[in-house]
Design a protein around this motif. Structure first.
Motif, PDB file in Angstrom:
ATOM      1  N   ASP A  52      -6.398  -1.050  -1.000  1.00  0.00           N
ATOM      2  CA  ASP A  52      -7.628  -0.911   0.042  1.00  0.00           C
ATOM      3  C   ASP A  52      -8.933  -1.219  -0.229  1.00  0.00           C
ATOM      4  O   ASP A  52      -9.597  -2.040   0.824  1.00  0.00           O
ATOM      5  N   PHE A  53      -9.146  -1.244  -1.550  1.00  0.00           N
ATOM      6  CA  PHE A  53     -10.683  -1.864  -1.896  1.00  0.00           C
ATOM      7  C   PHE A  53     -10.402  -3.612  -1.758  1.00  0.00           C
ATOM      8  O   PHE A  53     -11.513  -4.018  -0.963  1.00  0.00           O
ATOM      9  N   GLU A 100      -5.839   3.013  -3.649  1.00  0.00           N
ATOM     10  CA  GLU A 100      -7.336   2.675  -3.565  1.00  0.00           C
ATOM     11  C   GLU A 100      -7.665   0.967  -3.937  1.00  0.00           C
ATOM     12  O   GLU A 100      -8.435   0.544  -3.416  1.00  0.00           O
ATOM     13  N   ASN A 150     -12.907   7.209  -4.409  1.00  0.00           N
ATOM     14  CA  ASN A 150     -11.586   6.216  -4.883  1.00  0.00           C
ATOM     15  C   ASN A 150     -11.931   5.622  -6.047  1.00  0.00           C
ATOM     16  O   ASN A 150     -12.004   4.109  -5.962  1.00  0.00           O
ATOM     17  N   SER A 185     -17.624   4.799  -1.628  1.00  0.00           N
ATOM     18  CA  SER A 185     -16.039   5.058  -1.966  1.00  0.00           C
ATOM     19  C   SER A 185     -15.372   4.671  -3.063  1.00  0.00           C
ATOM     20  O   SER A 185     -14.602   5.128  -3.516  1.00  0.00           O
ATOM     21  N   TYR A 186     -16.044   3.360  -3.643  1.00  0.00           N
ATOM     22  CA  TYR A 186     -15.136   2.983  -4.607  1.00  0.00           C
ATOM     23  C   TYR A 186     -15.855   2.684  -6.082  1.00  0.00           C
ATOM     24  O   TYR A 186     -15.424   2.463  -6.978  1.00  0.00           O
ATOM     25  N   LYS A 236       1.010  -1.154  -0.082  1.00  0.00           N
ATOM     26  CA  LYS A 236       0.094   0.009   0.032  1.00  0.00           C
ATOM     27  C   LYS A 236       0.774   1.143  -0.115  1.00  0.00           C
ATOM     28  O   LYS A 236       0.873   2.103  -0.436  1.00  0.00           O
TER      29      LYS A 236
END
Length: 142
Positions: free
Chosen positions: A41-42, A38, A76, A68-69, A28
């Motif tokens: 993170d996802f 991202e 993101n 968020s995604y 990361k």
């Protein structure tokens, strides 16, 4: 503590990197330098999401992942294809344990094909490996 042994396993496979103790955190940090953190993170959020047993919590977390995604104006927003995005939009009302699986698979493949090889070649990874080799394993992450 991060060990040289762990770091030396990462080139064996992308899976070894993302399932190791410190791999996701270090990867990361590298992805941040590429402005694509991202993705990890996802992926990690999906791994946690699949373990949720409470339907109420699943709905709440699914909505967070979506805003968020996935949604068009997501902060993101992920690089996933339209069918995968549409399937999530359709399933988000009654989110199942697997409703993000397709998107997660796509993101995993992006990372494995694109950023993972660059990570292994990067100064970032090489310096980390070198510092663990030269300092007898007691540097970097404690």
């Amino acid at each position: 503590r991060l060990s040289l042994e762990e770091v030396l396993q990462w080139p064996q496979s992308f899976e070894k990197l993302v399932t190791s103790k410190y791999g996701p955190m270090i990867y990361k940090a590298y992805l941040k330098t590429e402005h694509s953190d991202e993705n990890i993170d996802f992926w990690l959020a999906c791994e946690a999401y699949k373990k949720i047993t409470s339907q109420r919590k699943r709905i709440s977390v699914a909505r967070k992942l979506f805003t968020s995604y996935i949604q068009p104006q997501a902060p993101n927003k992920l690089n996933i294809d339209s069918p995968a995005r549409k399937a999530i939009i359709k399933n988000i009302q009654e989110p199942t344990q697997s409703c993000f699986d397709e998107a997660q698979k796509i993101i995993y493949m992006h990372m494995e094909r694109d950023s993972y090889p660059r990570f292994l070649e990067s100064k970032f990874y090489q310096k980390l490996k070198h510092s663990l080799q030269t300092n007898g394993n007691n540097s970097m992450v404690n």
